[in-house]
Design a protein around this motif. Structure first.
Motif, short mmCIF file in Angstrom:
data_model
loop_
_atom_site.label_atom_id
_atom_site.label_comp_id
_atom_site.label_asym_id
_atom_site.label_seq_id
_atom_site.Cartn_x
_atom_site.Cartn_y
_atom_site.Cartn_z
N PRO A 163 -10.14 -6.80 97.46
CA PRO A 163 -9.72 -7.23 96.13
C PRO A 163 -9.84 -6.08 95.13
N ALA A 164 -8.87 -6.02 94.21
CA ALA A 164 -8.90 -4.96 93.20
C ALA A 164 -10.18 -5.07 92.39
N GLY A 165 -10.79 -3.95 92.13
CA GLY A 165 -11.99 -3.94 91.31
C GLY A 165 -13.27 -4.27 92.06
N PHE A 166 -13.19 -4.41 93.37
CA PHE A 166 -14.41 -4.73 94.13
C PHE A 166 -15.28 -3.49 94.31
N LEU A 167 -14.65 -2.39 94.69
CA LEU A 167 -15.43 -1.17 94.95
C LEU A 167 -15.77 -0.46 93.65
N ALA A 168 -16.94 0.19 93.64
CA ALA A 168 -17.36 0.96 92.47
C ALA A 168 -16.40 2.11 92.25
N PRO A 169 -16.25 2.56 90.99
CA PRO A 169 -15.35 3.69 90.74
C PRO A 169 -15.73 4.87 91.63
N ARG A 201 -18.35 -2.54 92.39
CA ARG A 201 -18.26 -2.63 90.93
C ARG A 201 -18.80 -3.98 90.44
N VAL A 202 -18.67 -5.02 91.27
CA VAL A 202 -19.09 -6.37 90.85
C VAL A 202 -20.61 -6.44 90.77
N VAL A 217 -13.72 -11.68 94.82
CA VAL A 217 -15.18 -11.58 94.76
C VAL A 217 -15.55 -11.11 93.36
N GLU A 218 -16.43 -11.91 92.74
CA GLU A 218 -16.85 -11.61 91.36
C GLU A 218 -18.28 -11.13 91.32
N ALA A 219 -19.06 -11.49 92.33
CA ALA A 219 -20.46 -11.05 92.36
C ALA A 219 -20.99 -11.14 93.78
N VAL A 220 -22.00 -10.35 94.06
CA VAL A 220 -22.68 -10.41 95.37
C VAL A 220 -24.11 -10.89 95.11
N HIS A 221 -24.49 -11.96 95.79
CA HIS A 221 -25.86 -12.48 95.65
C HIS A 221 -26.61 -12.23 96.95
#
Lengths: 459, 193
Positions: B182-188, B38-39, B10-14
């Motif tokens: 997926p890695a990097g999906f959730l905000a820090p 994060r995305v 997932v790269e973005a949420v629309h």
């Protein structure tokens, strides 16, 4: 792994509905909840799939073309009796759902489903299955651990007793076990209970001879708070505790006339009323009574109610005293040897021929209990790995001499009890232990034979 | 239209609103989501391509019909499309649903109707509605990312069909579910559990 052994999270659900939208929606929904899901569009397809035995729960629509849900339910029960069936119905066919419940369905759910309700229903069904199978496993374990007790004896007399136990255990008949003290009446009662359909329910033992009249009444029937001085709490009686199981009334001949009346009423009506209470409580129990007394003579003498006697004397098991079946002595001795060596972690492995000779020659007035105590004592005092004649109690040796020529059995018993009492300076506990009987029995025999302690200084 | 989204990335949420939906409310949802992931999160312009279907005799929008229409839109690879509506939603076999999605699907649909306190006769509380809405969106995106329901009641993937459970489960994925995202999906800091 069988379907019965699967855990909740691995549970497999079969959705049976002729509407593809219902199949798809439910399948997707259950899949997201972690279940294995499959669907069938007809009863025929469902039967084929279930025949493979992969499902725990079937959600079955009642209204389907061809074979409907109700007929499918009964067919499924033949193919896979362990399958839990939940019926799906429209509001208009709730009557059919109720019919399905009566035929064994776990529950029903109406369309459209409340998602929360459906989720809870399926989890409840899985928990129910899990508990049911756990219960079966526990009962199997229980049977393995605490099955029917072993009754030792290959003499014709004991073989007859075992035949009677087999015959009566499958029935619910009242049993009267008769036999001298120490012959194993309670063991026989336990064997009957353990082989009966009531075996997973309690067997409650009441020693009627050990309790005073007022206490016995309260013990048997229970009492309400404040029923008498000291009744601070409501107390459940033994009959209530035996609900679904067996009540064993030992030393039934010792019950007072007043309690006999109450007892008769309870045995006839299967209803108890606690002492000080008003509410009748229905109880389901089987009665096994035991006595070493001559109840017929007591009836004649007016000490025991005739109606109660006939109520109890439905099926009689008479246990022969040990002196009438000497061929069982050796087997019993070895049985107790093994039992106590195991319990005491002792390495004893055999009994010397001399000790066997002594055991076989003794009259055993205290019957099997006395023999058991003698073997236990021999293991405790013995220093070697075998039971020797010198490890056995002195009285056992003494009886190799002729007892009292021409005397009746009662006279012999009376003389023996008196001699033991005198030897033990009338210490009842020690005397009872030496005789291999319990204190209550010894008191009864002292009373029966009119034995009296000599005054101090009389020797 | 062809589905081109890759389920495990997932790269973005629309976000796409369906039916009457206050702009401010939609922006609040984007802000709320942006705090959790994060995305990039983006609000799409309303489209007339989406039609709602009302279930017969129930005055509720057919959620699966709506989901199918969203999935039929040209969704780019790596995009998770979230349709949000104030319509009460249901499917023929369920009396209502908060949201719908397919395991590994590219889109999800969430109704705020039963997440609003006023639905239960309570005073309106936009902050509560937003929190529940964001939680429900993350739950449905979790399904899009192949997560199933979780037995941990405090996990976002815990099954909930009442607002009490939605509130109880909080805003985090549990230690079993978070590593499956997926890695990097959730905000820090949002993968704390």
């Amino acid at each position: 792994m069988t379907s019965a052994e699967r855990t909740t999270q691995q549970s497999a659900i079969l959705i049976v509905d002729d509407e593809p939208i219902v199949q798809q929606s439910l399948a997707e929904w259950f899949r997201s909840d972690g279940y294995e899901v499959d669907s069938a569009g007809s009863a025929k397809e469902a039967l084929r799939k279930v025949a493979e035995g992969r499902y725990d729960i079937a959600l079955v629509d009642i209204k389907m073309p061809g074979m409907d849900g109700l007929e499918l339910q009964s067919r499924l029960a033949e193919v896979e009796p362990d399958l839990t069936v939940i019926m799906i119905t429209a509001y208009a066919s709730v009557d059919s759902a109720v019919q399905a419940l009566k035929a064994g369905a776990f529950d029903y759910v109406t369309k459209p489903f409340d998602p929360d309700e459906l989720s809870h229903l399926v989890r409840r069904a899985i928990e129910h299955r899990s508990l049911r199978f756990e219960n079966i496993r526990l009962k199997e374990s229980l049977d393995a651990i605490a099955g029917a007790p072993t009754i030792i004896g290959d003499s014709p007399g004991m073989r007859h007793v075992l035949d009677l136990v087999e015959a009566v255990s499958e029935t619910d008949a009242t049993v009267l076990i008769r036999g001298d003290s120490g012959t194993g009446k309670e063991l026989v009662a336990r064997a009957i209970h353990a082989k009966s359909g009531r075996r997973y329910n309690p067997m409650v033992v009441v020693n009627c001879g050990a309790l005073a009249e007022g206490i016995l009444e309260s013990e048997l029937f229970g009492h309400e708070k404040g029923a008498f001085t000291g009744a601070q709490y409501r107390h459940k009686g033994k009959f209530e505790m035996a609900d679904g199981g067996t009540i064993f009334l030992d030393e039934i001949g010792a019950v007072s006339q007043r309690v006999q009346v109450e007892l008769l009423r309870v045995l006839e009506d299967k209803v108890v009323t606690r002492v000080g209470g008003q509410t009748p409580i229905s109880v389901d129990f089987r009665v096994i009574a035991a006595t070493n007394q001559d109840l017929e003579a007591m009836v004649e003498a007016g000490d025991f109610r005739e109606d109660l006697f006939w109520r109890l004397n439905v099926f009689t098991v008479e246990i022969p005293p040990l002196r009438e079946r000497p061929e069982d002595i050796i087997a019993l001795a070895h049985h107790f040897l093994e039992q106590y060596c195991h319990a005491m972690n002792r390495p004893h492995s055999n009994i010397t021929p001399e000790a066997l000779e002594v055991l076989g020659s003794y009259s055993w007035p205290g019957n099997v209990r006395e023999l058991e105590n003698a073997i236990e004592r021999a293991i405790v005092v013995g220093k070697e790995c075998v039971v020797r004649s010198e490890d056995l109690p002195v009285r056992v040796h003494g009886s190799t001499e002729p007892v009292v020529n021409g005397s009746s059995l009662a006279e012999v018993e009376r003389a023996h009890i008196l001699s033991v009492l005198n030897a033990m300076e009338w210490n009842i506990s020690k005397s009872a232990e030496a005789l291999g009987v319990d204190r209550g029995t010894l008191y009864n025999k002292i009373k029966r034979y009119g034995l009296q302690r000599p005054p101090d200084g009389a020797g | 239209m062809e589905l081109v989204s890759e389920p495990s990335s997932v790269e973005a949420v629309h976000l796409l609103t369906v039916g009457p939906f206050p702009r401010r409310m939609a922006e609040d949802l984007i802000i709320g989501l942006s705090r959790e992931v994060r995305v990039p999160c983006r609000l799409l312009e309303e489209t007339t391509e989406i039609e709602t279907q009302i279930l017969p005799d129930r005055a509720q929008v057919h959620a699966d019909h709506l989901l199918r229409q969203l999935e039929a839109l040209p969704i780019e690879r790596g995009i998770k499309l979230v349709g949000v509506t104030l319509h009460d939603m249901a499917i023929p076999i369920f009396t209502f649903v908060f949201g719908r999605s397919r395991l590994g699907g590219p889109a999800t649909v969430v109704s705020l109707a039963r997440l609003r306190p006023e639905f239960y006769g309570l005073p309106a509380d936009p902050a509560v509605t937003m929190r529940r809405g964001v939680a429900e969106i993350l739950h449905e995106i979790g399904h899009n990312l192949e997560l199933k329901h979780c037995r941990n009641y405090s996990c976002l993937m815990f099954f909930s069909h009442d607002v009490e459970t939605v509130d109880l489960r909080g805003m985090s994925f549990c230690a079993s579910c978070a590593p499956l995202l997926p890695a990097g999906f959730l905000a820090p800091g949002r993968n704390r559990y």
